[in-house]
Design a protein around this motif. Structure first.
Motif, PDB file in Angstrom:
ATOM      1  N   SER A 187      23.602 -40.651 -12.474  1.00 26.16           N
ATOM      2  CA  SER A 187      24.605 -39.897 -13.257  1.00 26.16           C
ATOM      3  C   SER A 187      23.934 -39.150 -14.402  1.00 26.16           C
ATOM      4  N   ASN A 188      22.971 -39.819 -15.053  1.00 26.57           N
ATOM      5  CA  ASN A 188      22.290 -39.158 -16.176  1.00 26.57           C
ATOM      6  C   ASN A 188      21.565 -37.903 -15.723  1.00 26.57           C
ATOM      7  N   TYR A 189      20.838 -37.994 -14.617  1.00 27.93           N
ATOM      8  CA  TYR A 189      20.140 -36.800 -14.107  1.00 27.93           C
ATOM      9  C   TYR A 189      21.145 -35.718 -13.719  1.00 27.93           C
ATOM     10  N   TYR A 190      22.214 -36.166 -13.096  1.00 29.46           N
ATOM     11  CA  TYR A 190      23.248 -35.231 -12.630  1.00 29.46           C
ATOM     12  C   TYR A 190      23.751 -34.375 -13.797  1.00 29.46           C
ATOM     13  N   ARG A 191      23.994 -35.049 -14.922  1.00 32.83           N
ATOM     14  CA  ARG A 191      24.544 -34.323 -16.078  1.00 32.83           C
ATOM     15  C   ARG A 191      23.455 -33.538 -16.803  1.00 32.83           C
ATOM     16  N   GLU A 192      22.331 -34.207 -17.037  1.00 34.12           N
ATOM     17  CA  GLU A 192      21.274 -33.567 -17.830  1.00 34.12           C
ATOM     18  C   GLU A 192      20.774 -32.274 -17.186  1.00 34.12           C
ATOM     19  N   TYR A 193      20.696 -32.260 -15.862  1.00 31.95           N
ATOM     20  CA  TYR A 193      20.111 -31.093 -15.184  1.00 31.95           C
ATOM     21  C   TYR A 193      21.163 -30.197 -14.524  1.00 31.95           C
ATOM     22  N   ASN A 194      22.418 -30.481 -14.848  1.00 31.67           N
ATOM     23  CA  ASN A 194      23.465 -29.606 -14.323  1.00 31.67           C
ATOM     24  C   ASN A 194      23.417 -29.483 -12.798  1.00 31.67           C
ATOM     25  N   ILE A 195      23.429 -30.601 -12.165  1.00 27.48           N
ATOM     26  CA  ILE A 195      23.252 -30.668 -10.706  1.00 27.48           C
ATOM     27  C   ILE A 195      24.577 -30.356 -10.004  1.00 27.48           C
ATOM     28  N   ASP A 196      24.481 -29.711  -8.850  1.00 23.48           N
ATOM     29  CA  ASP A 196      25.697 -29.410  -8.092  1.00 23.48           C
ATOM     30  C   ASP A 196      26.121 -30.565  -7.184  1.00 23.48           C
ATOM     31  N   LYS A 197      25.146 -31.084  -6.430  1.00 22.84           N
ATOM     32  CA  LYS A 197      25.506 -32.157  -5.481  1.00 22.84           C
ATOM     33  C   LYS A 197      24.389 -33.196  -5.409  1.00 22.84           C
ATOM     34  N   VAL A 198      24.804 -34.438  -5.160  1.00 21.98           N
ATOM     35  CA  VAL A 198      23.836 -35.511  -4.909  1.00 21.98           C
ATOM     36  C   VAL A 198      23.959 -35.898  -3.435  1.00 21.98           C
ATOM     37  N   PHE A 199      22.814 -35.981  -2.763  1.00 20.29           N
ATOM     38  CA  PHE A 199      22.801 -36.381  -1.348  1.00 20.29           C
ATOM     39  C   PHE A 199      22.092 -37.723  -1.217  1.00 20.29           C
TER      40      PHE A 199
ATOM     41  N   GLN B 141      29.998 -42.469  -7.235  1.00 24.22           N
ATOM     42  CA  GLN B 141      31.134 -41.600  -6.867  1.00 24.22           C
ATOM     43  C   GLN B 141      32.130 -41.497  -8.010  1.00 24.22           C
ATOM     44  N   MET B 142      32.393 -42.644  -8.637  1.00 30.44           N
ATOM     45  CA  MET B 142      33.360 -42.634  -9.736  1.00 30.44           C
ATOM     46  C   MET B 142      32.836 -41.814 -10.904  1.00 30.44           C
ATOM     47  N   SER B 143      31.536 -41.865 -11.105  1.00 33.10           N
ATOM     48  CA  SER B 143      30.965 -41.179 -12.257  1.00 33.10           C
ATOM     49  C   SER B 143      30.870 -39.660 -12.058  1.00 33.10           C
ATOM     50  N   ILE B 144      30.477 -39.232 -10.864  1.00 33.20           N
ATOM     51  CA  ILE B 144      30.236 -37.781 -10.701  1.00 33.20           C
ATOM     52  C   ILE B 144      31.314 -37.101  -9.846  1.00 33.20           C
ATOM     53  N   GLY B 145      32.232 -37.904  -9.318  1.00 29.71           N
ATOM     54  CA  GLY B 145      33.291 -37.322  -8.476  1.00 29.71           C
ATOM     55  C   GLY B 145      32.929 -37.475  -7.006  1.00 29.71           C
ATOM     56  N   LYS B 146      33.915 -37.899  -6.229  1.00 30.73           N
ATOM     57  CA  LYS B 146      33.675 -38.231  -4.824  1.00 30.73           C
ATOM     58  C   LYS B 146      33.056 -37.068  -4.047  1.00 30.73           C
ATOM     59  N   ARG B 147      33.565 -35.853  -4.308  1.00 23.99           N
ATOM     60  CA  ARG B 147      33.093 -34.742  -3.471  1.00 23.99           C
ATOM     61  C   ARG B 147      31.694 -34.263  -3.849  1.00 23.99           C
ATOM     62  N   ASN B 148      31.164 -34.796  -4.945  1.00 20.86           N
ATOM     63  CA  ASN B 148      29.810 -34.390  -5.343  1.00 20.86           C
ATOM     64  C   ASN B 148      28.727 -35.322  -4.824  1.00 20.86           C
ATOM     65  N   LEU B 149      29.150 -36.376  -4.140  1.00 21.40           N
ATOM     66  CA  LEU B 149      28.170 -37.284  -3.527  1.00 21.40           C
ATOM     67  C   LEU B 149      28.325 -37.197  -2.012  1.00 21.40           C
ATOM     68  N   ILE B 150      27.291 -36.711  -1.348  1.00 22.97           N
ATOM     69  CA  ILE B 150      27.357 -36.541   0.114  1.00 22.97           C
ATOM     70  C   ILE B 150      26.501 -37.630   0.756  1.00 22.97           C
TER      71      ILE B 150
END
Ligand SMILES: Cc1cc2nc3c(=O)[nH]c(=O)nc-3n(C[C@H](O)[C@H](O)[C@H](O)COP(=O)(O)OP(=O)(O)OC[C@H]3O[C@@H](n4cnc5c(N)ncnc54)[C@H](O)[C@@H]3O)c2cc1C
Length: 430
Positions: A91-103, A120-129
């Motif tokens: 989650s920290n990387y996701y926010r710090e680097y403005n990431i679109d999606k995590v796979f 999923q709860m932290s970054i939103g279900k549709r952002n985790l593939i």
């Protein structure tokens, strides 16, 4: 589409058979490749004086990550390795680097599923593939829902054997988006780097291999094609001495540096071009056991790791630490059991025959809480996998997927049958 993505490696530490990773270069122009060592591995849930990442496991994992990093570097990428709570780190990387999606890819055991859920709860279900790389069989081809999953392996096998499908194994990753531009180079956490002699096996080990995809694919080729040892698998698989009595694929399968689909199709190619016999069939049969336990742990979630197991059967367990120490240090007084435990202690590996016997000894002779034994295996085994380890322990301890109430092994008879010449006992006790 263009943007930034994270690929979170978990138990898929390879570039072959990577359906999602292999396609990311088409859609993203920056990518972070990351592996997170869960901090729970360094805790001691039972206060028995050891954590979950013992020296052999640690070395094997380290070698695997080095190999993966080398492969990624050849594609202009690199592996970031962190220790911590996986969902928080991601989650920290996701926010710090403005990431679109995590796979990432699928998980089947309780704690690993929780990591996915929390992320999923932290970054939103549709952002985790989440892709599929863990099982040999395609779940879509199974003729039942998870609720209807058969409880016994035999009925599972009978239901799936003629109908299961295996997805193609040919999505190899040959190109990747470049690393995130702003990413700073950081050392890997000290917890993952073994000391010089830490986790170095006794040279007599039955598993004299290194971690990593390169070694995994070499062993696959050697066992199936070069030596054709696979043709004798059914008659040798209960052996205990040496490298070739069984495939030794499990450590690589467990951390995903070897794909079960690749193993399956390699066996099929061999069957078509060289020979098909009961042994080639039997190796696939054993891989079904692996999938069986993955699915059972998915179904039973936290019960899979509780003292009463998935049968919810209450048994009187002993918590005598002295007795447990005798078992884990190879001092029970029974040569067959002790030789197996010393092999585990000095190599991080033990045959399937050995595992069944020592598990039975702890759970049925000493009546010690089976989870202590599973936890010791988790610490030691280079092939530790939560579903296979805890699933097999429960099976033998009478609270798992076995229709027999208590599967007790007679160590004397077993030694007589499987180590008649005392080769195994002499190897580890002399
Ligand atoms: C108490 C106990 C704990 C175990 N813990 C683990 C573990 O943590 N990780 C693990 O991978 N296996 C575990 N096993 C299963 C089995 O002992 C190992 O998979 C096997 O010994 C590995 O050697 P191999 O790869 O040469 O196996 P092979 O005989 O060559 O079998 C091929 C593959 O089939 C799968 N397989 C075979 N038997 C089983 C089984 N009973 N359950 C699940 N998969 C199986 C493995 O992926 C294995 O690599 C455990 C068994 C017992 C009895």
């Amino acid at each position: 589409m263009s943007g930034k993505a994270i690929y979170w490696f978990q138990t898929d530490l390879r570039l072959h058979d990577q359906p999602i990773l292999s396609k990311l270069h088409k859609s993203y122009d920056e990518l972070l490749c990351i592996y997170v060592i869960p901090d729970r591995w360094f805790k001691e849930p039972f206060n028995l004086g050891f954590n979950r990442l013992g020296p052999y496991r640690k070395r094997f994992l380290y070698e695997t990550l080095i190999d993966l990093n080398n492969s990624l570097q050849r594609l202009g990428q690199r592996l970031v390795v962190k220790a911590g709570d996986p969902s928080k780190v991601l989650s920290n990387y996701y926010r710090e680097y403005n990431i679109d999606k995590v796979f990432t890819h699928d998980q089947y055991a309780f704690e690993e599923l929780q990591d996915l859920e929390k992320l999923q709860m932290s970054i939103g279900k549709r952002n985790l593939i989440i892709g599929n790389t863990k099982l040999m069989v395609s779940e879509l081809s199974l003729p039942f829902t998870l609720e209807e999953l058969p409880f016994s392996f035999t009925s599972f096998r009978k239901k799936v054997e003629d109908v299961f499908k295996v997805d193609n194994d040919d999505m190899n990753c040959t190109s990747l988006p470049p690393a995130l531009e702003s990413l700073s180079g950081e050392d890997w956490p000290a917890e993952i780097v073994p000391d010089l002699n830490e986790g170095v096996s006794n040279p007599e080990t039955a598993f004299p291999f290194k971690g990593g995809e390169y070694e995994a694919l070499s062993r696959l080729k050697e066992y199936i094609w070069d030596t054709e040892n696979i043709l004798h698998y059914k008659s040798t698989r209960n052996g205990m001495v040496g490298v070739d009595y069984s495939s030794k694929f499990s450590p690589w399968l467990s951390n995903g540096s070897l794909s079960p689909r690749r193993v399956y199709y390699e066996i099929k190619r061999f069957e078509e071009s060289v020979k098909s016999n009961i042994s080639t069939y039997w190796l696939v049969f054993e891989l079904l056991w692996r999938d069986f336990f993955q699915l059972q742990s998915l179904k039973f979630q936290s019960d899979f790791f509780k003292v009463n197991g998935i049968k919810h059967r209450e048994k009187e367990w002993n918590y005598d630490q002295k007795l447990f120490e005798q078992w884990r240090s190879g001092n029970t007084g029974n040569d067959f059991i002790d030789a197996n435990m010393i092999e585990l202690l000095s190599t991080g590996f033990m045959s399937n025959r050995g595992r069944q016997n020592v598990a039975s000894w702890l759970a049925h002779e000493y009546k010690i809480d089976w989870r202590w034994g599973a936890y010791w295996f988790e610490h030691c085994l280079v092939d530790h996998d939560p579903s296979s380890n805890y699933g097999n322990w429960m099976y033998i301890s009478g609270i798992g997927n076995d229709s027999v109430a208590d599967r007790r092994f007679n160590a004397e008879l077993q030694a007589h049958k499987y180590d008649r010449q005392h080769r195994f006992v002499n190897l580890w006790l002399n």
